[in-house]
Enzyme design. Structure first.
Site, PDB file in Angstrom:
ATOM      1  N   SER A   1      67.414  47.609  14.796  1.00  0.00           N
ATOM      2  CA  SER A   1      67.909  48.763  15.863  1.00  0.00           C
ATOM      3  C   SER A   1      69.406  48.752  15.701  1.00  0.00           C
ATOM      4  O   SER A   1      70.098  48.093  15.237  1.00  0.00           O
ATOM      5  CB  SER A   1      67.931  48.213  17.324  1.00  0.00           C
ATOM      6  OG  SER A   1      69.088  47.826  17.859  1.00  0.00           O
ATOM      7  N   LYS A   2      69.906  50.355  15.818  1.00  0.00           N
ATOM      8  CA  LYS A   2      71.123  50.596  15.350  1.00  0.00           C
ATOM      9  C   LYS A   2      72.522  50.015  16.229  1.00  0.00           C
ATOM     10  O   LYS A   2      73.457  49.783  15.822  1.00  0.00           O
ATOM     11  CB  LYS A   2      71.446  52.122  15.042  1.00  0.00           C
ATOM     12  CG  LYS A   2      71.361  52.852  16.342  1.00  0.00           C
ATOM     13  CD  LYS A   2      71.522  54.374  16.318  1.00  0.00           C
ATOM     14  CE  LYS A   2      70.982  55.142  17.537  1.00  0.00           C
ATOM     15  NZ  LYS A   2      71.012  56.548  17.219  1.00  0.00           N
ATOM     16  N   ARG A   3      71.969  49.499  17.351  1.00  0.00           N
ATOM     17  CA  ARG A   3      72.716  48.914  18.376  1.00  0.00           C
ATOM     18  C   ARG A   3      72.935  47.332  17.822  1.00  0.00           C
ATOM     19  O   ARG A   3      74.290  46.884  17.862  1.00  0.00           O
ATOM     20  CB  ARG A   3      72.336  48.877  19.671  1.00  0.00           C
ATOM     21  CG  ARG A   3      73.002  50.296  20.116  1.00  0.00           C
ATOM     22  CD  ARG A   3      72.327  50.457  21.766  1.00  0.00           C
ATOM     23  NE  ARG A   3      70.951  50.556  21.599  1.00  0.00           N
ATOM     24  CZ  ARG A   3      70.180  51.755  21.253  1.00  0.00           C
ATOM     25  NH1 ARG A   3      71.098  52.657  21.004  1.00  0.00           N
ATOM     26  NH2 ARG A   3      68.977  51.812  21.089  1.00  0.00           N
ATOM     27  N   ARG A   4      71.976  46.820  17.337  1.00  0.00           N
ATOM     28  CA  ARG A   4      72.183  45.304  16.995  1.00  0.00           C
ATOM     29  C   ARG A   4      72.253  45.038  15.377  1.00  0.00           C
ATOM     30  O   ARG A   4      72.881  44.054  14.980  1.00  0.00           O
ATOM     31  CB  ARG A   4      70.634  44.750  17.356  1.00  0.00           C
ATOM     32  CG  ARG A   4      70.966  43.407  17.523  1.00  0.00           C
ATOM     33  CD  ARG A   4      69.372  42.821  18.158  1.00  0.00           C
ATOM     34  NE  ARG A   4      68.090  43.467  17.488  1.00  0.00           N
ATOM     35  CZ  ARG A   4      67.392  44.067  17.993  1.00  0.00           C
ATOM     36  NH1 ARG A   4      67.169  43.680  19.388  1.00  0.00           N
ATOM     37  NH2 ARG A   4      66.269  44.854  17.654  1.00  0.00           N
TER      38      ARG A   4
END
Ligand code: GLU
Length: 469
Positions: free
Chosen positions: A234-237
């Site tokens: 995921s791009k957030r993680r």
């Protein structure tokens, strides 16, 4: 029939490594089949789209070898909006879709408070178009939708479990699900190769193909890409942007080789193989449907091997963006006029065997170009012990007396200085390395001193000695 595949990214963020993987698989499949690769930018989510993301996709594709001008497109989904509306209208006129003005609360009041789906209330109530009236697809009550998938066999979905889903919103705008089908239809797509996360949409989309009277494509849902905890990247993680890897100094060749190993492997016990072998051997129907682990450590090791395999001159060229700070790459700590191309060329072969990503070149060679080294204070404290001052004194004296300033003489001279104290070479060279380069690790010391030159080496050793008073 000419095979026509498409890669259809949404320009809503940095280009994801999983997207790059799907693009490459489409690209190779088209090539193997003598087919056409179409690039379609799915830009209908106006709130999340930005033109720079589109540019990022084009340049990232270019970087991994899907170069501009060698494919059909890019097309833009927004340019096909008229077709999307026309298809929605056709579905309504043929009775395959109907209008509905129920809110979620209406449905929940009728069916029980937790119900998330739709109960078909407006199926036969004859509501016409109007503001706030969504258009819903009338799914068949019976039978099953069989998705023919090159990777997953024939996933089968009971039609009665598929709710009457929305195909156009209350303001008349068609939803993505429909737009995506209409575009594939308009563009004559024969094979849809895309990420597994779209599989749940596929029976709905196939029903739309059927309802619009066109033979659906062959599907291939490639595995989701996960991190070491088996979570979807995921791009957030996670570090997912292809551009971030590029900026860190991954080589395009290493990257695309690695991406193709996500769920597939070439014959034999090989993983690092020329691109031509991948293009020959890749088989879409051999892709493993299970989630594919994106192992950054392995990618790093891969990249190191690719770096070592470069001819030195190509390695020197490949380092340039980090040596100069090109584009979005941070500038190095030295001034452009401090850079010395000959000195760099002299140490490049030493660095080439030691770094795993090209950005690491900077910390390996900065001591050559900076007026004084960047001292890593923790390294300094760890290394400069009792006796270091005297050792540096002796080393300076011995180096001053050297006739020839070359790696071999420097080494034997320092070895002798250490031997007098009963020290092995490793211990003897540590304070010299920290004095001259500022670090405890780096390129082979004596070659480094040879390139740095007598004057600068001695100046740094004397300066370090002064700090130890
Ligand atoms: N635009 C979609 C995405 O980026 C792709 C949908 C598809 O490939 O059908 O996830």
């Amino acid at each position: 029939m000419t095979v026509r595949v498409r890669f259809a990214p949404s320009p809503t963020g940095m280009f994801h490594v999983g997207g790059a993987r799907s693009a490459l698989q489409n690209w190779i499949y088209a090539k193997q089949q003598g087919g056409v690769f179409v690039l379609r930018i799915e830009d209908t989510d106006a709130a999340r789209n930005k033109p720079e993301w589109t540019e990022g996709i084009l340049s990232a594709l270019d970087w991994i070898g899907i170069s501009r001008g060698s494919y059909e497109g890019p097309y833009f989904q927004s340019e096909n909006a008229g077709e999307h509306r026309a298809a929605a209208a056709r579905l309504y006129e043929s009775g395959r879709a109907y209008y509905c003005d129920c809110t979620r609360e209406d449905v929940q009041a009728r069916t029980g408070s937790q119900y998330q789906g739709y109960d078909g209330y407006h199926r036969d109530r004859g509501l016409g178009p109007g503001p706030g009236h969504a258009l819903r697809f009338r799914t068949p009550d019976e039978g099953a939708t069989v998705v023919v998938d090159l990777i997953r066999g024939e996933p089968t979905f009971e039609n009665k479990l598929i709710e009457d889903f929305v195909i156009a919103r209350g303001d008349g705008s068609p939803v993505f699900l429909l737009a995506n089908v209409v575009d594939d239809m308009t563009m004559g797509i024969t094979h849809v190769i895309r990420a597994e996360e779209h599989l749940p949409n596929t029976p709905k989309q196939q029903l739309l193909w059927d309802a619009l009277g066109v033979k659906p494509p062959v599907w291939a849902h490639v595995p989701v890409v996960v991190n070491e905890k088996r979570q979807k990247l995921s791009k957030r993680r996670d570090k997912v942007a292809l551009e971030a890897y590029r900026e860190e100094g991954y080589l395009a060749g290493a990257m695309r080789n690695y991406l193709m190993l996500l769920g597939w492997a070439p014959s034999g016990d090989r993983e690092i193989v020329p691109w031509s072998v991948i293009e020959d051997e890749f088989r879409l129907d051999e892709v493993n449907p299970s989630p594919a682990f994106f192992d950054e450590k392995k990618l790093r090791a891969f990249n190191g091997e690719y770096i070592r395999a470069l001819p030195v001159a190509e390695f020197v060229d490949a380092c340039q963006p980090w040596l100069t700070g090109t584009g979005t790459i941070a500038p190095p700590p030295w001034q452009p006029e401090e850079f010395d191309a000959d000195a760099f060329a002299a140490v490049a072969p030493l660095a080439q065997t030691r770094i795993a990503v090209l950005s690491e070149i900077v910390s390996n060679v900065d001591f050559l170009f900076l007026a004084s080294p960047l001292i890593d204070e923790a390294a300094w404290t760890k290394t400069m012990k009792d006796g270091s001052a005297e050792l540096l004194d002796d080393a300076v004296a011995a180096f001053e007396a050297l006739e020839s300033w070359d790696a071999e003489s420097l080494k034997s001279t320092l070895e002798a200085v250490g031997a007098e104290r009963g020290l092995k070479l490793g211990k003897t060279q540590a304070p010299v390395r920290v004095a001259v380069t500022g670090r405890t690790v780096g390129l082979p010391l004596f070659e480094s001193l040879e390139v740095l030159g007598r004057e600068r080496t001695l100046t740094r050793m004397r300066a370090a000695r002064l700090r130890l008073v």
